[in-house]
Design a protein around this motif. Sequence first.
Motif, PDB file in Angstrom:
ATOM      1  N   THR A 147      16.432 -15.361  43.072  1.00 37.11           N
ATOM      2  CA  THR A 147      16.501 -13.963  43.494  1.00 37.11           C
ATOM      3  C   THR A 147      15.993 -13.029  42.397  1.00 37.11           C
ATOM      4  O   THR A 147      15.915 -11.820  42.605  1.00 37.11           O
ATOM      5  CB  THR A 147      17.946 -13.571  43.866  1.00 37.11           C
ATOM      6  N   GLY A 148      15.685 -13.588  41.232  1.00 35.40           N
ATOM      7  CA  GLY A 148      15.185 -12.784  40.117  1.00 35.40           C
ATOM      8  C   GLY A 148      16.257 -12.346  39.149  1.00 35.40           C
ATOM      9  O   GLY A 148      15.975 -11.681  38.154  1.00 35.40           O
ATOM     10  N   ASN A 149      17.506 -12.702  39.418  1.00 29.93           N
ATOM     11  CA  ASN A 149      18.616 -12.286  38.565  1.00 29.93           C
ATOM     12  C   ASN A 149      18.741 -13.185  37.345  1.00 29.93           C
ATOM     13  O   ASN A 149      18.735 -14.408  37.461  1.00 29.93           O
ATOM     14  CB  ASN A 149      19.932 -12.314  39.346  1.00 29.93           C
ATOM     15  N   VAL A 150      18.884 -12.552  36.193  1.00 32.22           N
ATOM     16  CA  VAL A 150      19.209 -13.256  34.955  1.00 32.22           C
ATOM     17  C   VAL A 150      20.729 -13.234  34.868  1.00 32.22           C
ATOM     18  O   VAL A 150      21.355 -12.187  35.037  1.00 32.22           O
ATOM     19  CB  VAL A 150      18.559 -12.563  33.734  1.00 32.22           C
ATOM     20  N   ALA A 151      21.346 -14.357  34.598  1.00 35.84           N
ATOM     21  CA  ALA A 151      22.794 -14.514  34.777  1.00 35.84           C
ATOM     22  C   ALA A 151      23.651 -13.938  33.665  1.00 35.84           C
ATOM     23  O   ALA A 151      24.865 -14.042  33.722  1.00 35.84           O
ATOM     24  CB  ALA A 151      23.115 -15.996  34.952  1.00 35.84           C
ATOM     25  N   PHE A 152      23.072 -13.311  32.653  1.00 36.35           N
ATOM     26  CA  PHE A 152      23.880 -12.799  31.554  1.00 36.35           C
ATOM     27  C   PHE A 152      23.278 -11.490  31.049  1.00 36.35           C
ATOM     28  O   PHE A 152      22.104 -11.188  31.285  1.00 36.35           O
ATOM     29  CB  PHE A 152      23.971 -13.820  30.417  1.00 36.35           C
ATOM     30  N   LEU A 153      24.087 -10.705  30.338  1.00 34.02           N
ATOM     31  CA  LEU A 153      23.640  -9.432  29.771  1.00 34.02           C
ATOM     32  C   LEU A 153      23.316  -9.567  28.286  1.00 34.02           C
ATOM     33  O   LEU A 153      22.274  -9.120  27.827  1.00 34.02           O
ATOM     34  CB  LEU A 153      24.714  -8.354  29.961  1.00 34.02           C
ATOM     35  N   LYS A 154      24.219 -10.189  27.530  1.00 33.02           N
ATOM     36  CA  LYS A 154      24.048 -10.314  26.086  1.00 33.02           C
ATOM     37  C   LYS A 154      22.892 -11.275  25.786  1.00 33.02           C
ATOM     38  O   LYS A 154      22.945 -12.457  26.134  1.00 33.02           O
ATOM     39  CB  LYS A 154      25.337 -10.841  25.463  1.00 33.02           C
ATOM     40  N   GLY A 155      21.839 -10.733  25.194  1.00 27.99           N
ATOM     41  CA  GLY A 155      20.669 -11.550  24.866  1.00 27.99           C
ATOM     42  C   GLY A 155      19.641 -11.630  25.984  1.00 27.99           C
ATOM     43  O   GLY A 155      18.668 -12.377  25.867  1.00 27.99           O
ATOM     44  N   ALA A 156      19.824 -10.884  27.056  1.00 33.40           N
ATOM     45  CA  ALA A 156      18.868 -10.911  28.172  1.00 33.40           C
ATOM     46  C   ALA A 156      17.576 -10.219  27.756  1.00 33.40           C
ATOM     47  O   ALA A 156      17.582  -9.303  26.929  1.00 33.40           O
ATOM     48  CB  ALA A 156      19.464 -10.213  29.392  1.00 33.40           C
ATOM     49  N   PRO A 157      16.436 -10.649  28.311  1.00 36.18           N
ATOM     50  CA  PRO A 157      15.160 -10.000  27.983  1.00 36.18           C
ATOM     51  C   PRO A 157      15.174  -8.526  28.373  1.00 36.18           C
ATOM     52  O   PRO A 157      15.824  -8.116  29.337  1.00 36.18           O
ATOM     53  CB  PRO A 157      14.137 -10.761  28.829  1.00 36.18           C
ATOM     54  N   VAL A 158      14.447  -7.712  27.617  1.00 37.99           N
ATOM     55  CA  VAL A 158      14.389  -6.273  27.855  1.00 37.99           C
ATOM     56  C   VAL A 158      13.888  -5.981  29.259  1.00 37.99           C
ATOM     57  O   VAL A 158      14.389  -5.080  29.942  1.00 37.99           O
ATOM     58  CB  VAL A 158      13.483  -5.594  26.791  1.00 37.99           C
ATOM     59  N   LEU A 159      12.903  -6.740  29.729  1.00 43.31           N
ATOM     60  CA  LEU A 159      12.346  -6.543  31.069  1.00 43.31           C
ATOM     61  C   LEU A 159      13.428  -6.728  32.139  1.00 43.31           C
ATOM     62  O   LEU A 159      13.484  -5.983  33.113  1.00 43.31           O
ATOM     63  CB  LEU A 159      11.191  -7.520  31.295  1.00 43.31           C
TER      64      LEU A 159
ATOM     65  N   ALA B 238      26.557 -17.819  25.046  1.00 45.29           N
ATOM     66  CA  ALA B 238      27.005 -18.496  23.820  1.00 45.29           C
ATOM     67  C   ALA B 238      28.344 -19.200  24.050  1.00 45.29           C
ATOM     68  O   ALA B 238      28.551 -20.329  23.592  1.00 45.29           O
ATOM     69  CB  ALA B 238      27.115 -17.486  22.678  1.00 45.29           C
ATOM     70  N   GLU B 239      29.232 -18.536  24.779  1.00 44.65           N
ATOM     71  CA  GLU B 239      30.555 -19.123  25.054  1.00 44.65           C
ATOM     72  C   GLU B 239      30.429 -20.357  25.955  1.00 44.65           C
ATOM     73  O   GLU B 239      31.083 -21.376  25.737  1.00 44.65           O
ATOM     74  CB  GLU B 239      31.464 -18.066  25.698  1.00 44.65           C
ATOM     75  N   VAL B 240      29.573 -20.261  26.972  1.00 44.82           N
ATOM     76  CA  VAL B 240      29.392 -21.395  27.889  1.00 44.82           C
ATOM     77  C   VAL B 240      28.774 -22.584  27.154  1.00 44.82           C
ATOM     78  O   VAL B 240      29.237 -23.723  27.299  1.00 44.82           O
ATOM     79  CB  VAL B 240      28.521 -20.983  29.102  1.00 44.82           C
ATOM     80  N   VAL B 241      27.764 -22.339  26.338  1.00 44.37           N
ATOM     81  CA  VAL B 241      27.116 -23.428  25.587  1.00 44.37           C
ATOM     82  C   VAL B 241      28.122 -24.086  24.647  1.00 44.37           C
ATOM     83  O   VAL B 241      28.196 -25.311  24.561  1.00 44.37           O
ATOM     84  CB  VAL B 241      25.886 -22.897  24.815  1.00 44.37           C
ATOM     85  N   ARG B 242      28.903 -23.268  23.945  1.00 42.05           N
ATOM     86  CA  ARG B 242      29.897 -23.819  23.024  1.00 42.05           C
ATOM     87  C   ARG B 242      30.905 -24.701  23.762  1.00 42.05           C
ATOM     88  O   ARG B 242      31.209 -25.815  23.351  1.00 42.05           O
ATOM     89  CB  ARG B 242      30.637 -22.674  22.309  1.00 42.05           C
ATOM     90  N   LYS B 243      31.383 -24.216  24.896  1.00 45.89           N
ATOM     91  CA  LYS B 243      32.401 -24.941  25.658  1.00 45.89           C
ATOM     92  C   LYS B 243      31.854 -26.260  26.228  1.00 45.89           C
ATOM     93  O   LYS B 243      32.500 -27.300  26.160  1.00 45.89           O
ATOM     94  CB  LYS B 243      32.917 -24.052  26.794  1.00 45.89           C
ATOM     95  N   VAL B 244      30.630 -26.209  26.769  1.00 44.11           N
ATOM     96  CA  VAL B 244      30.037 -27.404  27.377  1.00 44.11           C
ATOM     97  C   VAL B 244      29.720 -28.448  26.312  1.00 44.11           C
ATOM     98  O   VAL B 244      29.998 -29.642  26.483  1.00 44.11           O
ATOM     99  CB  VAL B 244      28.778 -27.026  28.199  1.00 44.11           C
ATOM    100  N   HIS B 245      29.146 -28.012  25.191  1.00 41.64           N
ATOM    101  CA  HIS B 245      28.835 -28.966  24.116  1.00 41.64           C
ATOM    102  C   HIS B 245      30.108 -29.549  23.506  1.00 41.64           C
ATOM    103  O   HIS B 245      30.136 -30.728  23.140  1.00 41.64           O
ATOM    104  CB  HIS B 245      27.993 -28.296  23.044  1.00 41.64           C
TER     105      HIS B 245
END
Length: 179
Positions: free
Chosen positions: A119-131, A145-152
Amino acid sequence: MATASNIEYGEARRVRREARRRQVRRRRLAAFGVLAALSVAAVLGLVQLVTGAGAAGTVSLTPVRSAAVVSPFRAPLPEEIRGVHVTGPLMTLTGKLDSFLAMKKDGLNTIELDVKDETGNVAFLKGAPVLALRGHAARGYYDPAEVVRKVHKAGVYLIGRVVTFEDPITSVSNPALLT
């Protein structure tokens, strides 16, 4: 003037015929020798294959550690991927990621997480591209960052899914997005 008699013609014909027969014999003998050598090689190869003879001189195909490519990823790719696809909106449900990580005891070893969906949605705000921020395509479904830390930390392989050719938000020609 010299004339040749039938005897001379007959003798010449006989000599040519004998030369031709010798030539044919040599060629047949050479062909037989080649076939015999190939047969012996095939039999010896088959014997070595069946008996495993010569195993002491086999070549080791393991890579040398110093020559092996170092993966830029933290976790090595699992040999068999058994995972689930998790969408951005699904990540907003409290405890949903934890329930997926709990499936590790049942054999789950991979989670594929939407970074940008169809749908064109980027799933996060922090660190999302300016566009994505300017076009209001960035959503606050999760903190990456939290999801990556938890999954790893759970020891699960993480795949980020980015849909590239379907983007109804950014593909709209809007000059305000480009400035």
